[in-house]
Design a protein around this motif. Structure first.
Motif, PDB file in Angstrom:
ATOM      1  N   MET B   1      48.873  70.576  43.589  1.00  0.00           N
ATOM      2  CA  MET B   1      50.235  71.113  43.515  1.00  0.00           C
ATOM      3  C   MET B   1      50.188  72.625  43.265  1.00  0.00           C
ATOM      4  O   MET B   1      49.379  73.111  42.489  1.00  0.00           O
ATOM      5  CB  MET B   1      51.004  70.424  42.379  1.00  0.00           C
ATOM      6  CG  MET B   1      52.485  70.757  42.404  1.00  0.00           C
ATOM      7  SD  MET B   1      53.553  69.844  41.238  1.00  0.00           S
ATOM      8  CE  MET B   1      52.436  69.132  40.079  1.00  0.00           C
ATOM      9  N   GLU B   2      51.075  73.341  43.945  1.00  0.00           N
ATOM     10  CA  GLU B   2      51.184  74.778  43.734  1.00  0.00           C
ATOM     11  C   GLU B   2      51.913  75.033  42.404  1.00  0.00           C
ATOM     12  O   GLU B   2      52.818  74.292  42.038  1.00  0.00           O
ATOM     13  CB  GLU B   2      52.019  75.422  44.856  1.00  0.00           C
ATOM     14  CG  GLU B   2      51.485  75.225  46.249  1.00  0.00           C
ATOM     15  CD  GLU B   2      50.344  76.164  46.579  1.00  0.00           C
ATOM     16  OE1 GLU B   2      50.257  77.233  45.932  1.00  0.00           O
ATOM     17  OE2 GLU B   2      49.528  75.825  47.453  1.00  0.00           O
ATOM     18  N   ILE B   3      51.538  76.105  41.736  1.00  0.00           N
ATOM     19  CA  ILE B   3      52.183  76.430  40.464  1.00  0.00           C
ATOM     20  C   ILE B   3      53.680  76.670  40.658  1.00  0.00           C
ATOM     21  O   ILE B   3      54.498  76.253  39.857  1.00  0.00           O
ATOM     22  CB  ILE B   3      51.489  77.651  39.814  1.00  0.00           C
ATOM     23  CG1 ILE B   3      50.076  77.247  39.370  1.00  0.00           C
ATOM     24  CG2 ILE B   3      52.292  78.196  38.659  1.00  0.00           C
ATOM     25  CD1 ILE B   3      49.223  78.378  38.861  1.00  0.00           C
ATOM     26  N   LYS B   4      54.038  77.295  41.778  1.00  0.00           N
ATOM     27  CA  LYS B   4      55.458  77.631  41.980  1.00  0.00           C
ATOM     28  C   LYS B   4      56.344  76.390  42.150  1.00  0.00           C
ATOM     29  O   LYS B   4      57.533  76.439  41.884  1.00  0.00           O
ATOM     30  CB  LYS B   4      55.642  78.607  43.148  1.00  0.00           C
ATOM     31  CG  LYS B   4      55.326  78.045  44.496  1.00  0.00           C
ATOM     32  CD  LYS B   4      55.655  79.063  45.578  1.00  0.00           C
ATOM     33  CE  LYS B   4      55.300  78.480  46.935  1.00  0.00           C
ATOM     34  NZ  LYS B   4      55.143  79.468  47.968  1.00  0.00           N
ATOM     35  N   GLU B   5      55.722  75.271  42.579  1.00  0.00           N
ATOM     36  CA  GLU B   5      56.513  74.041  42.685  1.00  0.00           C
ATOM     37  C   GLU B   5      56.973  73.569  41.311  1.00  0.00           C
ATOM     38  O   GLU B   5      58.002  72.914  41.164  1.00  0.00           O
ATOM     39  CB  GLU B   5      55.684  72.912  43.324  1.00  0.00           C
ATOM     40  CG  GLU B   5      55.435  73.097  44.805  1.00  0.00           C
ATOM     41  CD  GLU B   5      54.469  72.034  45.322  1.00  0.00           C
ATOM     42  OE1 GLU B   5      54.728  70.836  45.108  1.00  0.00           O
ATOM     43  OE2 GLU B   5      53.446  72.414  45.920  1.00  0.00           O
ATOM     44  N   LYS B  97      47.289  83.369  43.510  1.00  0.00           N
ATOM     45  CA  LYS B  97      47.836  82.273  44.321  1.00  0.00           C
ATOM     46  C   LYS B  97      46.835  81.144  44.578  1.00  0.00           C
ATOM     47  O   LYS B  97      47.232  80.010  44.844  1.00  0.00           O
ATOM     48  CB  LYS B  97      48.324  82.844  45.660  1.00  0.00           C
ATOM     49  CG  LYS B  97      49.644  83.588  45.542  1.00  0.00           C
ATOM     50  CD  LYS B  97      50.518  83.338  46.783  1.00  0.00           C
ATOM     51  CE  LYS B  97      51.923  83.900  46.578  1.00  0.00           C
ATOM     52  NZ  LYS B  97      51.969  85.354  46.811  1.00  0.00           N
ATOM     53  N   ARG B  98      45.521  81.486  44.555  1.00  0.00           N
ATOM     54  CA  ARG B  98      44.516  80.447  44.816  1.00  0.00           C
ATOM     55  C   ARG B  98      44.534  79.339  43.766  1.00  0.00           C
ATOM     56  O   ARG B  98      44.093  78.230  44.012  1.00  0.00           O
ATOM     57  CB  ARG B  98      43.107  81.058  44.774  1.00  0.00           C
ATOM     58  CG  ARG B  98      42.686  81.875  45.960  1.00  0.00           C
ATOM     59  CD  ARG B  98      41.388  82.566  45.615  1.00  0.00           C
ATOM     60  NE  ARG B  98      41.488  83.248  44.324  1.00  0.00           N
ATOM     61  CZ  ARG B  98      40.501  83.403  43.460  1.00  0.00           C
ATOM     62  NH1 ARG B  98      39.317  82.919  43.707  1.00  0.00           N
ATOM     63  NH2 ARG B  98      40.679  84.055  42.333  1.00  0.00           N
ATOM     64  N   LYS B 100      45.650  76.484  41.490  1.00  0.00           N
ATOM     65  CA  LYS B 100      46.642  75.406  41.557  1.00  0.00           C
ATOM     66  C   LYS B 100      46.869  74.837  40.161  1.00  0.00           C
ATOM     67  O   LYS B 100      46.105  75.121  39.237  1.00  0.00           O
ATOM     68  CB  LYS B 100      46.140  74.286  42.474  1.00  0.00           C
ATOM     69  CG  LYS B 100      45.625  74.748  43.813  1.00  0.00           C
ATOM     70  CD  LYS B 100      46.737  75.232  44.718  1.00  0.00           C
ATOM     71  CE  LYS B 100      46.165  75.772  46.025  1.00  0.00           C
ATOM     72  NZ  LYS B 100      46.992  76.809  46.626  1.00  0.00           N
ATOM     73  N   SER B 129      51.439  85.492  36.482  1.00  0.00           N
ATOM     74  CA  SER B 129      50.761  85.512  37.776  1.00  0.00           C
ATOM     75  C   SER B 129      49.943  86.800  37.876  1.00  0.00           C
ATOM     76  O   SER B 129      50.011  87.677  37.026  1.00  0.00           O
ATOM     77  CB  SER B 129      51.765  85.394  38.918  1.00  0.00           C
ATOM     78  OG  SER B 129      52.874  86.214  38.705  1.00  0.00           O
TER      79      SER B 129
END
Lengths: 366, 366
Positions: B1-5, B97-98, B100, B129
């Protein structure tokens, strides 16, 4: 001078030689494996903040001295937000090759200026190199009498919600800085295009003229006229220690408190969540500076959104018992913006027209 | 899962939900503007460490769990080096961004594992970030009785210089990791060259064969046979808390102490400088593991240099009164490597052949 000419140990010596601890709670500061502190009859408060280049700051429009000042103020604000007194900071910094010794001198000058304002000692830290951008971490240690600590969790229905200062100004300051940065880069780009064209035409006179013009670009002055307050709020925030003094002098004990860093909406939601309560705040009660309002109009942005979600205000958001209503009303610079409700009533903004809007939080990855 | 989700606040909630403070000195941990601690009858020790991707660690050969473990151990080691007990850590992390959500889960798992080993509480931190690499800052807070603190500055002429464990292993572990990384990249490069050639020749059979070979590259296994100890010392250092227990049990009070992080030479020079003394250490007394020695030979490197300047040993270097000579001799894992002299006699290594060499320090920018 390049940092490598000096070497790590001489660099640390240079940066820390003027640091003289002045708090009785600082037993030993910089210079050993750890700082030694003594806060015998108080609770200790500890808070840490990481500032990454390109995320929390942009070296295009903040110099090292102001950056350090801001980082230190932000870290201290967290201690004030617990109703504590900041006493020490520990500073870590990761620096890339662009950073020279003079930059670090300025950084430490900014730190010292911020610290002397609140009688805080620099007691340690870590200095390392970085392949990427500049990274700064500040841990602030404070103290507070056990009974005096104000948590996020103490708000009760009927409590009045108060906020110090005004909101949205730092965010609008950032918009101005971003705009001026864009103007500058546009000028540079246009200049380079013209110069390239002149070279292509081998137009020597034009090249000479353009080379004279270069100084104008190099001395680009951003246009901050009438926006000074906004720029100051963005680049030189002040920790809200005086607000606590006001409250103490007026004999007001907040039931909950947080600093406004993510934005009023987010931070108020934190209080509501931790206190298990709801809230109503009034749009027309949110304190907004004149420069913030006119700049929002200029940028065609929604003023209330800027104030609710802009962030970086570093003001105190707190709740007080309803009985203290009159006491707080007499205080300069503190605004009553709404009240706490039972949890089931949710978290709402009451707009000027009476409509209610649910408050939404914005973190850095939303 | 992406952190931004997940969003910032849910991320923090997820990472910190299992954290239960267990130290009586931790009044309130994660979840407010600052942690609240109480170390009433003790001095407080505070130390901070910044770890930057590409400088202090390389994600090619350390996973997030081990990285967190190492960072926490390094931070705790500084508290042990004052003869203190680590009690709390505050963790800041800047992620690109890499990274997760699962990577951060693992990071926190590593932190918890390290902390539970020494009964340390995670009491706060900052998550932000990063446009650049991963940045991690750990502040460790410890406690120590006022009379028990051991500074760098207490060494006296005739004191015996002791070091725990063995030296140079972590540095040689790094050499092995760097070598295997180079081998891997070489294999990848050669493979890509062959594949490109096959495509150029339109040799379908060869392309098919090569595509089958790709799995071998993907499953590259570094060769650590016989180097396990070195790899462990590099990737999974342990804080030297047991050394302090040994000393306490033997009723030995070090006169000065530091942890060996920059290398024996640098760190001994710190003790000498702060104590205003000189030193003599014997090359043949420096504790070195068999794997370190054989690997140095293999790499054609000077063993004593690796032990003196390698760094990242995270052992304790300390001085004891000469009268404690016999007491310390009976202790497992603690080695007497030399003695303190008057300042004017300088800082020297006595080589196996009796020649004396001046000790030189190496920081990160020298």
């Amino acid at each position: 001078m390049e940092i490598k000419e000096l070497g790590e140990f001489k660099l640390i010596e240079r940066l820390t030689k003027d640091i003289k601890p002045s708090n009785p709670s600082t037993i030993t500061g910089v210079g050993d494996d750890a700082a030694v502190l003594r806060h015998s009859d108080k609770e200790i408060l500890v808070s840490s903040h990481l500032f990454m280049e390109g995320i929390q700051f942009d070296l295009t429009y903040i110099d090292m001295k102001h950056l350090a000042y801001k980082c230190a103020m932000v870290a201290m604000t967290n201690i004030f937000a617990m109703n504590g007194r900041p006493c020490q900071i520990v500073v870590s910094i990761g620096v890339g090759k662009r950073i020279k010794v003079i930059d670090l001198d300025q950084f430490y000058e900014g730190l010292r200026t911020a610290c002397s304002k609140w009688n805080v000692d620099i007691v340690g830290g870590d200095t390392t190199s970085s392949y990427t951008g500049l990274a700064i971490n500040i841990t602030c240690i404070g103290e507070c009498g056990k009974e005096d600590i104000v948590y996020r969790k103490g708000a009760q229905p009927t409590d009045i919600i108060c906020v110090s200062g005004d909101l949205g100004a730092a965010y609008m300051g950032l918009q101005i800085l971003e705009r001026e940065k864009a103007v500058y880069y546009q000028q540079v780009e246009e200049f380079n295009k013209k110069l390239k064209q002149a070279h292509a035409n081998n137009d020597k006179k034009r090249i000479e003229l353009l080379n004279n013009e270069r100084a104008i670009i190099d001395n680009f002055q951003p246009d901050f006229v009438g926006k000074e307050y906004l720029i100051d709020r963005q680049l030189k925030p002040e920790a809200p220690g005086e607000v606590l003094e006001q409250l103490r002098n007026a004999n007001i004990s907040p039931t909950s408190m947080i600093d406004v860093s993510d934005g009023l909406a987010s931070d108020l939601k934190h209080i509501c969540k931790e206190s298990n309560v709801g809230c109503r705040i009034y749009e027309d009660k949110i304190p907004i500076d004149y420069q913030t309002a006119t700049t929002c109009e200029e940028f065609n942005m929604n003023l209330t959104t800027a104030a609710l979600n802009g962030g970086e205000d570093y003001e105190l958001l707190f709740t007080i018992p309803i009985g203290d209503h009159a006491k707080v009303a007499s205080l300069k610079n503190i605004h009553q913006i709404g009240y706490i409700t039972e949890s089931r009533l949710g978290e709402y903004l009451i707009a000027r027209d009476g409509n209610e809007f649910q408050l939404t939080a914005q973190g850095w990855v939303e």
